[in-house]
Motif scaffolding. Sequence first.
Motif, PDB file in Angstrom:
ATOM      1  N   ARG A   1      29.023  38.509  42.239  1.00  0.00           N
ATOM      2  CA  ARG A   1      30.033  39.395  41.657  1.00  0.00           C
ATOM      3  C   ARG A   1      30.392  38.964  40.236  1.00  0.00           C
ATOM      4  N   LEU A   2      29.379  38.644  39.450  1.00  0.00           N
ATOM      5  CA  LEU A   2      29.553  38.293  38.044  1.00  0.00           C
ATOM      6  C   LEU A   2      28.563  39.111  37.231  1.00  0.00           C
ATOM      7  N   THR A   3      29.051  39.752  36.174  1.00  0.00           N
ATOM      8  CA  THR A   3      28.209  40.612  35.357  1.00  0.00           C
ATOM      9  C   THR A   3      27.321  39.786  34.445  1.00  0.00           C
ATOM     10  N   ASN A   4      26.051  40.136  34.408  1.00  0.00           N
ATOM     11  CA  ASN A   4      25.110  39.479  33.505  1.00  0.00           C
ATOM     12  C   ASN A   4      25.416  39.898  32.076  1.00  0.00           C
ATOM     13  N   LYS A   5      25.502  38.917  31.175  1.00  0.00           N
ATOM     14  CA  LYS A   5      25.921  39.220  29.806  1.00  0.00           C
ATOM     15  C   LYS A   5      24.954  40.170  29.100  1.00  0.00           C
ATOM     16  N   VAL A   6      23.683  40.163  29.469  1.00  0.00           N
ATOM     17  CA  VAL A   6      22.725  41.051  28.808  1.00  0.00           C
ATOM     18  C   VAL A   6      22.916  42.499  29.233  1.00  0.00           C
ATOM     19  N   ASP A   7      23.668  42.728  30.318  1.00  0.00           N
ATOM     20  CA  ASP A   7      23.890  44.084  30.807  1.00  0.00           C
ATOM     21  C   ASP A   7      25.176  44.699  30.282  1.00  0.00           C
ATOM     22  N   ILE A   8      25.938  43.958  29.496  1.00  0.00           N
ATOM     23  CA  ILE A   8      27.245  44.442  29.060  1.00  0.00           C
ATOM     24  C   ILE A   8      27.077  45.489  27.965  1.00  0.00           C
ATOM     25  N   ARG A   9      27.678  46.636  28.163  1.00  0.00           N
ATOM     26  CA  ARG A   9      27.698  47.717  27.192  1.00  0.00           C
ATOM     27  C   ARG A   9      29.136  48.181  27.019  1.00  0.00           C
ATOM     28  N   GLU A  10      29.321  49.215  26.232  1.00  0.00           N
ATOM     29  CA  GLU A  10      30.674  49.694  25.963  1.00  0.00           C
ATOM     30  C   GLU A  10      31.396  50.115  27.243  1.00  0.00           C
ATOM     31  N   ASN A  11      30.693  50.835  28.130  1.00  0.00           N
ATOM     32  CA  ASN A  11      31.322  51.349  29.346  1.00  0.00           C
ATOM     33  C   ASN A  11      30.909  50.559  30.581  1.00  0.00           C
ATOM     34  N   THR A  12      30.578  49.293  30.410  1.00  0.00           N
ATOM     35  CA  THR A  12      30.189  48.459  31.548  1.00  0.00           C
ATOM     36  C   THR A  12      31.332  48.342  32.551  1.00  0.00           C
ATOM     37  N   THR A  13      30.998  48.444  33.827  1.00  0.00           N
ATOM     38  CA  THR A  13      31.965  48.204  34.888  1.00  0.00           C
ATOM     39  C   THR A  13      31.812  46.760  35.354  1.00  0.00           C
ATOM     40  N   PHE A  14      32.826  45.935  35.113  1.00  0.00           N
ATOM     41  CA  PHE A  14      32.777  44.520  35.441  1.00  0.00           C
ATOM     42  C   PHE A  14      33.090  44.304  36.932  1.00  0.00           C
ATOM     43  N   LYS A  15      32.911  43.048  37.388  1.00  0.00           N
ATOM     44  CA  LYS A  15      33.056  42.728  38.810  1.00  0.00           C
ATOM     45  C   LYS A  15      34.163  41.705  39.031  1.00  0.00           C
ATOM     46  N   ASP A  16      34.279  41.263  40.273  1.00  0.00           N
ATOM     47  CA  ASP A  16      35.411  40.411  40.680  1.00  0.00           C
ATOM     48  C   ASP A  16      35.552  39.165  39.819  1.00  0.00           C
ATOM     49  N   LEU A  17      34.461  38.418  39.626  1.00  0.00           N
ATOM     50  CA  LEU A  17      34.536  37.154  38.901  1.00  0.00           C
ATOM     51  C   LEU A  17      34.730  37.347  37.406  1.00  0.00           C
ATOM     52  N   ASP A  18      34.627  38.587  36.916  1.00  0.00           N
ATOM     53  CA  ASP A  18      34.877  38.862  35.498  1.00  0.00           C
ATOM     54  C   ASP A  18      36.357  39.116  35.218  1.00  0.00           C
ATOM     55  N   LEU A  19      37.162  39.251  36.279  1.00  0.00           N
ATOM     56  CA  LEU A  19      38.574  39.602  36.102  1.00  0.00           C
ATOM     57  C   LEU A  19      39.365  38.341  35.765  1.00  0.00           C
ATOM     58  N   PRO A  20      39.896  38.213  34.531  1.00  0.00           N
ATOM     59  CA  PRO A  20      40.532  36.963  34.119  1.00  0.00           C
ATOM     60  C   PRO A  20      42.054  36.965  34.248  1.00  0.00           C
ATOM     61  N   TYR A  21      42.649  37.996  34.835  1.00  0.00           N
ATOM     62  CA  TYR A  21      44.107  38.053  34.845  1.00  0.00           C
ATOM     63  C   TYR A  21      44.616  38.698  36.138  1.00  0.00           C
ATOM     64  N   VAL A  22      45.917  38.562  36.344  1.00  0.00           N
ATOM     65  CA  VAL A  22      46.621  39.245  37.433  1.00  0.00           C
ATOM     66  C   VAL A  22      47.591  40.246  36.798  1.00  0.00           C
ATOM     67  N   PHE A  23      48.025  41.217  37.609  1.00  0.00           N
ATOM     68  CA  PHE A  23      48.867  42.287  37.100  1.00  0.00           C
ATOM     69  C   PHE A  23      50.249  42.219  37.741  1.00  0.00           C
ATOM     70  N   HIS A  24      51.260  42.065  36.919  1.00  0.00           N
ATOM     71  CA  HIS A  24      52.640  42.068  37.382  1.00  0.00           C
ATOM     72  C   HIS A  24      53.167  43.500  37.337  1.00  0.00           C
ATOM     73  N   MET A  25      53.670  43.958  38.485  1.00  0.00           N
ATOM     74  CA  MET A  25      54.121  45.340  38.599  1.00  0.00           C
ATOM     75  C   MET A  25      55.563  45.390  39.088  1.00  0.00           C
ATOM     76  N   ASP A  26      56.182  46.539  38.847  1.00  0.00           N
ATOM     77  CA  ASP A  26      57.502  46.787  39.404  1.00  0.00           C
ATOM     78  C   ASP A  26      57.455  46.636  40.921  1.00  0.00           C
ATOM     79  N   LYS A  27      58.517  46.109  41.503  1.00  0.00           N
ATOM     80  CA  LYS A  27      58.546  45.800  42.933  1.00  0.00           C
ATOM     81  C   LYS A  27      58.202  47.010  43.792  1.00  0.00           C
ATOM     82  N   LEU A  28      58.846  48.146  43.554  1.00  0.00           N
ATOM     83  CA  LEU A  28      58.602  49.330  44.383  1.00  0.00           C
ATOM     84  C   LEU A  28      57.222  49.927  44.128  1.00  0.00           C
ATOM     85  N   LEU A  29      56.767  49.895  42.877  1.00  0.00           N
ATOM     86  CA  LEU A  29      55.438  50.417  42.577  1.00  0.00           C
ATOM     87  C   LEU A  29      54.376  49.608  43.305  1.00  0.00           C
ATOM     88  N   ARG A  30      54.545  48.290  43.305  1.00  0.00           N
ATOM     89  CA  ARG A  30      53.580  47.427  43.996  1.00  0.00           C
ATOM     90  C   ARG A  30      53.610  47.664  45.497  1.00  0.00           C
TER      91      ARG A  30
END
Length: 712
Positions: A479-508
């Motif tokens: 689940r890691l994107t190969n760097k040679v495959d990266i383009r403008e509209n590349t869809t990345f995978k789990d191991l490419d996600l470098p952050y977490v998202f803080h959301m409003d309590k009710l929205l979450r």
Amino acid sequence: MTGKGKVLWPSGTTYEGDFSGGYLHGFGTLTSLDGSVYRGSWKLNLQHGFGEKQYQNSDVYEGTWKEGKQEGSGKYVWSNGNMYIGTWKAGIMCGRGVMKWSTGDLFDGFWLNGLRHGSGFYRFADGGYYYGIWTKGIKDGWGKFYPEGNNRPSLAKWNNSELLNEIVDGSVSVSSLKKAEFKVIKPSLKRSVSIIALNGFTKVRKPHKSVLVKKNQNPSHSVTDGTFEEVQNEVQQSDSQVYEREYMQGVLIKERIINHTGRSKSIKQRGKTKEARKKSLVSTYAGLKSYYLMLNLQLGIRYTVGKISPLPMREVRSSDYGAQARIQMYFPKRGSQKTPPHYSLNFYWTDYYPMVFRNLREMFKLDAADYMMSICGDDGLTELSSAGKSGSLFYLSHDDRFVIKTLKKSELKVLLKMLPSYYDNVKEHENTLLTKFFGVHQIAWKAGRKIRFVVMGNMFCTELRIHRRYDLKGSCQGRLTNKVDIRENTTFKDLDLPYVFHMDKLLRESLLEQITHDCMFLESQQIIDYSLLLGLHFRAPEHLKAFLETAESMHEPEHTFASDGAISQDEMLIPPKGLLLVTHEPNFVSTAPGPHIRGNTLKAFSVGEKEVDLLLPGTGRLRVQLGVNMPAQANHKIQRDGGDASEAELFEVYDVVLYLGIIDILQEYNLKKKVELTYKSLKFDPNSISVMEPTPYSKRFVNFLERVFVPT
């Protein structure tokens, strides 16, 4: 008053020309008190048709009008020497057009509400060129910059006419405008460059003409689609140095130098081997089949929807499922009593469970006429490249509302088997995040294989630019994107996600509750291997350089950031950062959700548990619904080399708008998957691989997303 005449009003305004039934109607000249003069066509007291107007401040417009406003093709010359020629809508520059400034700068591309919006090129007065994408007046996305003195593409292929040369030397006349027919021809990729058609170059109708347009497109670079790709490929035929850049809301976030050595490559291509020529013919044949498939699809959907729409609405019955509920029709090329003649091949059409999908479309308030126009209209469909391993064909409707994907036979069986439960689930849960299905069809050619496809809602149907895309499964093996495959509209995978998202309590809470329920439904249907498709729109772009340099250094270590005199002043017009939740007011919502969403507006804890809208500075006010326009803060932990462990942790925080949904829900846990699970479990940790039994897969998926979306 009827006929020709002259009127003098007490204010000093005069009109001389044609009248009909007491109205200014026909051709005439109106001289206003402020000194402005209009000479042209009229309809019921309003400028309508072709005309020329000289304003009080010496600005001049000549072109077409509609009900008193500039609409269609026209030329506007400002008193300061600036000039625009192109398409207008309701008195505003909108569509394809060319703007030439008195300073010598020139832009040729697409406009929206008076601002550069879409693909185009900018020619600087010093001779440099920039080819790329703009969003609401500022650069946004990938592009290429050719400095002064470097070889640049010929503009002939870009314009497909001599119209630009007339604009450059200032010789554009009324006759030029009358000759120009500003019709847009849709290429086969999203956000690709359309072209202005002159006489003799009309809408693409015949198969061989369409294929010629499509065959020159490169699906992996949306910036260089269609004729734009031809323009940039010409540069590669000579040694030159260009800068490949990426902008985000006007900010240069990435740049690298490209040294083209295309001359030797071009020489090699001239002497193609027999095998290479054979491969080229095969790809051409594949392109023809793709075109025929698209045309057949449009013919079949138009027939099916048109046949079932007049029937009275009713609840779905058990008889609406099964073989007896299918509509089958033969479409001969010459036409028949029930089908029109067409340019494609003879084909057989099958529409599965039409009454069920009609009710599904009705649930999402999709008008039958709008649905047919989106998919079957003159603008046609856009062919996209597959981002996955399935090898499926993808088509996108011209208004971005619908995605059409070809299916495997096994996927079709799963969908039809699951459809009764899926229908009940969608009917009961308005906020479901599952993929929205609007139709399942099949095309068969004589002596050819059957092709099945499904019409779905596009989860990224939004006016906001989707800067990053992620496909999240909760697994880590592969689940890691190969760097040679990266383009403008590349869809990345789990191991490419470098952050977490803080959301409003009710929205979450609302989000995770619905994800849990949808996973329970998929578990009951023995479905696995699904994922969460997540789209991010970043705000506060002035801080994104450091973020992208940190987050993507593992993929693109050679990227450096730079700026030079070729960056224009409009790039500093950056909207202020921040997202603001405000109490929902339906009358002020500027953007309606796409066809993939329905249900009530979400409530937020931060505004007293009331329904909320998302206020975006510089953009507008958006309705917040589950999976659409959801605000969050993306937190990225900074890794420090050699730092003291006792020091406080550092985070980079970015305001983002989230778009998400659960996709790929047609993979059943069958014998083949059981064998795959057994084999991979011998090589890897069973909890790290994608394939699992439905119950543990669902549990792992939810647990992973609970760690991705965290409360504020």
